[in-house]
Design a protein around this motif. Structure first.
Motif, PDB file in Angstrom:
ATOM      1  N   THR A   5      10.401 -42.472 -32.422  1.00  0.00           N
ATOM      2  CA  THR A   5       9.296 -43.519 -31.991  1.00  0.00           C
ATOM      3  C   THR A   5       8.718 -42.544 -31.187  1.00  0.00           C
ATOM      4  O   THR A   5       8.613 -42.079 -30.507  1.00  0.00           O
ATOM      5  N   CYS A   6       7.019 -42.826 -31.021  1.00  0.00           N
ATOM      6  CA  CYS A   6       6.222 -41.816 -30.356  1.00  0.00           C
ATOM      7  C   CYS A   6       5.764 -42.114 -29.348  1.00  0.00           C
ATOM      8  O   CYS A   6       6.131 -43.456 -28.868  1.00  0.00           O
ATOM      9  N   THR A  13       7.868 -42.868 -35.975  1.00  0.00           N
ATOM     10  CA  THR A  13       7.100 -42.018 -36.116  1.00  0.00           C
ATOM     11  C   THR A  13       7.924 -41.125 -37.303  1.00  0.00           C
ATOM     12  O   THR A  13       9.425 -41.173 -37.239  1.00  0.00           O
ATOM     13  N   ASN A  19       5.867 -35.177 -40.677  1.00  0.00           N
ATOM     14  CA  ASN A  19       5.114 -35.456 -39.236  1.00  0.00           C
ATOM     15  C   ASN A  19       4.931 -34.012 -38.498  1.00  0.00           C
ATOM     16  O   ASN A  19       5.370 -33.736 -38.015  1.00  0.00           O
ATOM     17  N   ALA A  22       4.928 -34.593 -35.006  1.00  0.00           N
ATOM     18  CA  ALA A  22       6.317 -35.156 -34.214  1.00  0.00           C
ATOM     19  C   ALA A  22       6.989 -34.211 -32.820  1.00  0.00           C
ATOM     20  O   ALA A  22       6.235 -33.162 -33.052  1.00  0.00           O
ATOM     21  N   CYS A  25       2.926 -39.681 -33.547  1.00  0.00           N
ATOM     22  CA  CYS A  25       2.842 -40.673 -35.010  1.00  0.00           C
ATOM     23  C   CYS A  25       1.539 -39.715 -34.854  1.00  0.00           C
ATOM     24  O   CYS A  25       1.495 -39.345 -36.114  1.00  0.00           O
ATOM     25  N   SER A  26       0.808 -38.963 -34.266  1.00  0.00           N
ATOM     26  CA  SER A  26      -0.524 -38.632 -34.791  1.00  0.00           C
ATOM     27  C   SER A  26      -0.563 -37.365 -33.870  1.00  0.00           C
ATOM     28  O   SER A  26      -0.628 -37.307 -33.122  1.00  0.00           O
TER      29      SER A  26
END
Ligand code: ZN
Length: 67
Positions: A5-6, A13, A19, A22, A25-26
């Protein structure tokens, strides 16, 4: 299955390489977290950076209740 999780917003995430941001999430969440971190660490202006490894901590100040 690994589920991450972020740390910033708590959304689930994906990890790398899917990603690149990481464990966030962004890119935005990553920047927010970074900004917060730096904001706390470098709060004192005009202070030379002697050692980047030393992070000032507020811990240990819980015991000034003694009057
Ligand atoms: Zn996020």
């Amino acid at each position: 299955m690994k589920e991450a999780t972020c740390p910033n917003c708590g959304k689930p995430t994906e990890g790398r390489p899917a990603n690149p941001y990481a464990p966030f999430c962004s890119r935005r969440c990553r920047m927010v977290d970074l900004g917060r971190w730096f904001g706390e660490s470098y709060r004192v202006p005009g202070r030379p950076e002697e050692s980047e490894d030393e992070i000032p901590s507020d811990r240990g100040r819980d015991e000034d209740d003694d009057r």
